[in-house]
Design an enzyme around this catalytic site. Structure first.
Site, PDB file in Angstrom:
ATOM      1  N   CYS A  54       0.851  -1.189   0.000  1.00 62.14           N
ATOM      2  CA  CYS A  54       0.000   0.000   0.000  1.00 62.14           C
ATOM      3  C   CYS A  54       0.889   1.243   0.000  1.00 62.14           C
ATOM      4  O   CYS A  54       1.789   1.362   0.830  1.00 62.14           O
ATOM      5  CB  CYS A  54      -0.895  -0.009   1.237  1.00 62.14           C
ATOM      6  SG  CYS A  54      -1.863   1.509   1.416  1.00 62.14           S
ATOM      7  N   ASP A  61      -0.401  -5.861   0.397  1.00 62.83           N
ATOM      8  CA  ASP A  61      -1.691  -6.173  -0.208  1.00 62.83           C
ATOM      9  C   ASP A  61      -1.521  -7.468  -0.987  1.00 62.83           C
ATOM     10  O   ASP A  61      -0.491  -7.686  -1.627  1.00 62.83           O
ATOM     11  CB  ASP A  61      -2.145  -5.058  -1.157  1.00 62.83           C
ATOM     12  CG  ASP A  61      -2.654  -3.835  -0.423  1.00 62.83           C
ATOM     13  OD1 ASP A  61      -3.374  -4.016   0.577  1.00 62.83           O
ATOM     14  OD2 ASP A  61      -2.340  -2.712  -0.838  1.00 62.83           O
TER      15      ASP A  61
END
Length: 139
Positions: A54, A61
């Site tokens: 992120c 992620d």
């Protein structure tokens, strides 16, 4: 007596780039001639181990990337695609930008008649994101 020091050979080995990391860093989307130019057919590829970071929090992620395309004159080689996808592991990139960048690079590599990239991200913080982007070749 125990020590927290690693043997010098192990320390040196952990500082050197491993062959897999080198393959990923050098990875490019490679193509080969479509064996059935003129026939419209779909190629569907699932890449279930996509990771990136992120750009705001730095948290990892995770996603499954689905690539579906109708080739024109070139087809993407699968190992090269795997290495390319793995290159996102340490990138700070949003869900939206990652899906769009993958599609842009894929289209640049093989110039398909049509292509769709769907990025289905694992829920984090009660939020589930799916980004789907498309390309259609203009005649």
């Amino acid at each position: 007596m125990t020590t927290d020091k690693l043997p010098e050979s192990l320390t040196q080995a952990s500082q050197e780039m491993k062959y897999g990391e080198r393959d990923i860093a050098e990875g490019k989307l490679i193509t080969f001639p479509n064996p059935r130019v003129g026939r419209r057919y779909d190629i569907s590829i699932t890449l279930p181990e996509f990771t990136c970071k992120c750009p705001f929090s730095g948290y990892p992620d995770f996603a499954t990337i689905y690539v579906t395309y109708i080739p024109d004159e070139r087809v993407v080689e699968l190992k090269a695609l795997k290495l390319y996808i793995n290159s996102y592991r340490d990138r700070y990139i949003s869900h939206e930008e990652s899906a769009n960048q993958i599609l842009d690079d894929f289209v640049a590599a093989c110039d398909p008649l049509e292509a769709t990239v769907k990025a289905d991200f694992t829920p984090r913080g009660n939020v589930h994101t799916v980004v789907e982007v498309r390309h259609y070749k203009h005649p």
